[in-house]
Write a protein that holds these residues in place. Structure first.
Motif, PDB file in Angstrom:
ATOM      1  N   THR A 175       0.817  -1.217   0.000  1.00  0.00           N
ATOM      2  CA  THR A 175       0.000   0.000   0.000  1.00  0.00           C
ATOM      3  C   THR A 175       0.845   1.260   0.000  1.00  0.00           C
ATOM      4  N   LYS A 224      -7.449  -5.565   9.425  1.00  0.00           N
ATOM      5  CA  LYS A 224      -7.832  -5.721   8.021  1.00  0.00           C
ATOM      6  C   LYS A 224      -9.133  -4.967   7.741  1.00  0.00           C
ATOM      7  N   ASN A 225     -10.097  -5.080   8.664  1.00  0.00           N
ATOM      8  CA  ASN A 225     -11.346  -4.349   8.483  1.00  0.00           C
ATOM      9  C   ASN A 225     -11.115  -2.845   8.529  1.00  0.00           C
ATOM     10  N   SER A 228     -20.054   0.316   1.344  1.00  0.00           N
ATOM     11  CA  SER A 228     -19.166  -0.446   2.220  1.00  0.00           C
ATOM     12  C   SER A 228     -18.781   0.335   3.468  1.00  0.00           C
ATOM     13  N   GLN A 273     -18.535   1.454  -2.977  1.00  0.00           N
ATOM     14  CA  GLN A 273     -17.606   1.997  -1.992  1.00  0.00           C
ATOM     15  C   GLN A 273     -18.354   2.769  -0.921  1.00  0.00           C
ATOM     16  N   GLN A 299      -9.934   2.373   3.057  1.00  0.00           N
ATOM     17  CA  GLN A 299      -9.966   2.438   1.598  1.00  0.00           C
ATOM     18  C   GLN A 299     -11.313   2.949   1.102  1.00  0.00           C
ATOM     19  N   ALA A 300     -12.385   2.490   1.762  1.00  0.00           N
ATOM     20  CA  ALA A 300     -13.719   2.934   1.348  1.00  0.00           C
ATOM     21  C   ALA A 300     -13.874   4.429   1.570  1.00  0.00           C
ATOM     22  N   LYS A 330     -18.622  -1.858   6.597  1.00  0.00           N
ATOM     23  CA  LYS A 330     -17.344  -2.012   7.277  1.00  0.00           C
ATOM     24  C   LYS A 330     -17.367  -1.391   8.672  1.00  0.00           C
ATOM     25  N   GLU A 333      -9.772  -1.813   5.222  1.00  0.00           N
ATOM     26  CA  GLU A 333     -10.808  -1.819   4.188  1.00  0.00           C
ATOM     27  C   GLU A 333     -11.738  -0.618   4.338  1.00  0.00           C
TER      28      GLU A 333
END
Length: 761
Positions: free
Chosen positions: A213, A544-545, A335, A332, A551-552, A339, A548
């Motif tokens: 990343t 990890k969540n 999410s 996105q 990123q969203a 998320k 994510e």
């Protein structure tokens, strides 16, 4: 000279507090707000047969009023404070959750240079190395490191990429090995003078560099303020660093505080129950999401204005998620809501994981909670979310439940009638522990092998582990006689027999049962390490969540403002200024643009930036040369954001002359009027006076650019003053606002009064 965002490079307008493109705060920017335009006290246009008292209309941004008194720039200071404080809540909370000073930091990470390098070759039995500068790398008992070459490179400190902080990094490698079966601990020193003396622990973080990343990401760590060290737990090698901050209350530090947040058992269990019942978070989860924003800023409770704006933000994320479930809208955006819920599950898993560890250690009160948490986490992780292949820490929590409920020490101390003097049982002990033993490293590798292959189904893992333990305990009985005799001699029983001890089925079952209990006790250090590894994986799932969700929130949004121009005509709005805002909000120059010669403009943002702005749904337009801080807008219209690109056609509000037809009720009085539109040039106005319906017909003109109709002066059963009716939609309801009048202003024959009606038919 213009200012530019230090994060993404976008040019900033004077007075900007946030970058609309990446969401970064402009920490040194002066506040230069503009007051919202407030309407004058208004009454409805009255038939001459009847008058009513005046009453103030609800706040709204009216169209351009050339004759209106210009509001003062310093007006509305209390409202401004509320709005800015709420935006700051969203800004700080979001970056505390997912990074600072923004998300678009790819390529912005400063790559340090090597300042010092140390190399080591590990000898047989050696598991740790230390440098003179205080760096220690401990590979633990389960990673065979004999002969491995370990390198520790101290990199140059970086004080540029973190506002008010310093990052000190180390590049740690072990030959070609980057990942390990057992957990590693890395201890790094930090400089106490670079921290916040009021909260030293809260101003120290640890991160690793993710080459995929191109960003620094948080790791699992603890801070030891007595030794001025940070200890990182990991399963791989990379570049690791300490981050020291001069202000423990800064957004960057808040990220650490959020990650270390833990829920009480009752709250964590309630969230799991909500997911078990509905597949998503409910009342408890919703309240927790709101609470987090306040807690991250150390605000004990949110006021009505802040709570209302947060309600809009969370409501928007829920709405776009529901659209995505129907197959429309932007994934996105959707999410973000999903998320956020998974982050709640992750927090629940981490919090209940602590309780599982307590149950494993023999805490009886924790066992009750662990039993229900195991069932709930299994149902949520396997039954509810498995079809989505979602990693939330639920499976890891179930695995901890298996270990806590079935493999804790007290479970293996209950073996009935353990004599340990039975001759055959002593032979079994000698065989398993002296002749053919497994080392702790071998047991760890076998159990972790089961975890890797059956970790998605805790019940299968449990059955497989019990099978291995039973097979291990019964090996003696299935080996050849020579090996059995060796074990007999090892047990010191050669004085009693020259051959093998006699076996019965009952004796065999007894020995296997007793040795499984003994084995469970012996495996406690290994099982404890396995539990810690599962716990670590739960933290990784949580991270990890978080990544994510980050990123969203970093996903781009684009607003395209387009004037609809008929063929052969020129733009009416070229050079005009537009802004995007919440209804009745102050002007934020980061959300403004000037239309080009074709009446077009584009505003770039991110989902986070859009949330920081409070979910804008209104576009306002000022004439070329007008002061958007002083003058009223010429055009106001609403829009909704459900896609990556939102096209806002100027003047195309979907409102036609026929739209005005129907019954309308005053928002201030009980008055109801009815408007009829037999054609595009005629309006029939019906009022109810003294129980009778009185109708007057008048000529009208429709302006699609302002979504308004303007009527002429008309005497009749009721005398109508000339007036302008502006149509708009807000919160799913149709409204009309009367005034200011756009026609010829003949004294005594036109109305400047304003009044708001809502559709009731």
């Amino acid at each position: 000279m213009g200012k530019y965002c230090t994060n993404c490079g976008k040019e900033l307008h004077t007075g900007a507090r946030f970058c609309a493109k990446c969401g970064a705060a402009v920490l040194d920017a002066p506040v230069n707000p503009a007051p919202v335009v407030q309407p004058k006290p208004a009454t409805q246009p009255q038939p001459t047969a009847k008058t009513q008292p005046q009453k103030s209309a609800p706040p709204a941004v009216p169209p351009k009023r050339k004759n209106a008194a210009a509001p003062k720039k310093n007006g509305g200071r209390n409202t401004l404070c509320i709005v800015l404080s709420v935006l700051l809540v969203i800004q700080i909370a979001a970056v505390a959750l997912y990074g600072w000073p923004g998300f678009m930091v790819g390529g912005g990470v400063k790559r340090p240079s090597v300042q010092k390098s140390d190399s080591f070759t590990l000898q047989e039995g050696q598991t740790a190395v230390s440098t003179d500068s205080g760096v220690t790398v401990d590979f633990g008992p389960y990673n065979s490191m004999t002969g491995e070459k370990v390198s520790v490179k101290e990199l140059s400190a970086d004080s540029d990429s973190i506002e008010g902080g310093t990052r000190t990094a180390y590049d740690i490698s072990a030959g070609e090995r980057t990942e390990f079966d057992g957990l590693l601990t890395i201890t790094l020193p930090y400089v106490e003078s670079e921290t916040d003396p009021s909260d030293e622990e809260g101003s120290v973080l640890a991160e690793y560099y993710n080459p995929e990343t191109g960003e620094w990401e948080l790791v699992v760590y603890t801070v030891n303020t007595a030794d001025n060290t940070v200890t990182i737990t990991t399963d791989h090698l990379s570049e690791y660093c300490t981050v020291t901050l001069r202000d423990a209350g800064s957004p960057y530090a808040l990220l650490s505080k959020f990650s270390s947040k833990r829920l009480d058992d009752e709250t964590a269990m309630a969230i799991l129950r909500e997911y078990e019942q509905t597949g998503q978070h409910g009342e408890v989860g919703d309240s927790l999401l709101r609470e987090f924003y306040g807690q991250l800023l150390n605000i004990p409770s949110l006021g009505d204005a802040e709570a209302g704006l947060l309600h809009d933000v969370l409501g928007w994320t829920a709405d776009v998620f529901e659209l995505a479930e129907q197959g429309v809208g932007n994934k996105q955006m959707a999410s973000v809501w999903e998320k956020s819920g998974y982050m709640l599950l992750g927090l629940s898993a981490l919090s209940l994981g602590d309780t599982m560890i307590d149950a494993y250690k023999g805490n009886e009160s924790a066992e009750t909670v662990a039993a229900e948490a195991y069932k709930l986490s299994y149902n949520v992780g396997v039954a509810v979310l498995d079809y989505k292949k979602v990693t939330t820490g639920m499976v890891q929590l179930s695995m901890l439940g298996v270990i806590a409920l079935d493999y804790s020490l007290n479970k293996f101390m209950v073996a009935a009638d353990q004599t340990y003097k039975d001759a055959l049982f002593n032979v079994v002990i000698a065989y398993n522990e002296e002749i053919h033993p497994w080392t702790e490293a071998e047991w760890y590798a076998r159990i972790m092998g089961l975890y890797k292959t059956r970790g998605d189904d805790p019940e299968k893992f449990n059955a497989a582990l019990r099978g291995i333990m039973e097979n291990y305990s019964s090996r003696y009985f299935y080996d050849d006689p020579e090996e059995q005799l060796v074990a007999t001699n090892e047990a010191g029983l050669h004085a009693y027999t020259t051959g093998l001890l006699p076996e019965t089925d009952a004796a065999r079952e007894y020995c296997i049962e007793q040795y499984m209990a003994r084995l469970g006790e012996m495996l406690q250090p290994v099982l404890s390490d396995v539990a810690q590894r599962v716990r670590y994986d739960s933290l990784k799932a949580y991270g990890k969540n978080a990544a994510e969700l980050r990123q969203a929130l970093n996903a781009p949004l684009e607003f395209e403002i387009v004037e609809e121009i008929s063929e052969g005509e020129k733009s009416k709005y070229a050079g005009c200024t537009i802004d995007i805002c919440r209804p009745d909000a102050f002007v934020d120059e980061n959300w403004t643009a000037v239309l080009d010669k074709d009446g077009r403009a584009t505003i770039d943002a991110t989902i986070l930036g859009y949330m920081q702005a409070g979910i804008p749904t209104q576009l306002r337009l000022w004439n070329k040369g007008d002061d958007m801080f002083e003058d009223d807008p010429l055009l106001t219209q609403t829009f909704k954001v459900t896609e990556k690109t939102t096209v806002i056609p100027l003047g195309n509000t979907g409102i036609t002359p026929k739209w005005f037809e129907g019954s309308w009720k005053s928002v201030d009085y009980d008055t109801i009027i009815r408007l009829g539109v037999p054609d595009d040039k005629t309006l029939e106005y019906t009022a109810f006076v003294n129980g009778a319906s009185l109708t007057t017909r008048t000529a009208m003109t429709f302006d699609p650019q302002t979504a308004s109709i303007t009527t002429e002066y008309a005497p009749g059963a009721i005398t109508l003053l000339a007036a302008t009716y502006y149509g708009y939609v807000e919160d799913g309801k149709d409204y009309i606002r009367t005034g200011p009048y756009l026609g010829e202003q003949i004294p005594g024959k036109y109305s400047e009064n304003e009044h708001v009606y809502v559709r009731v038919d």
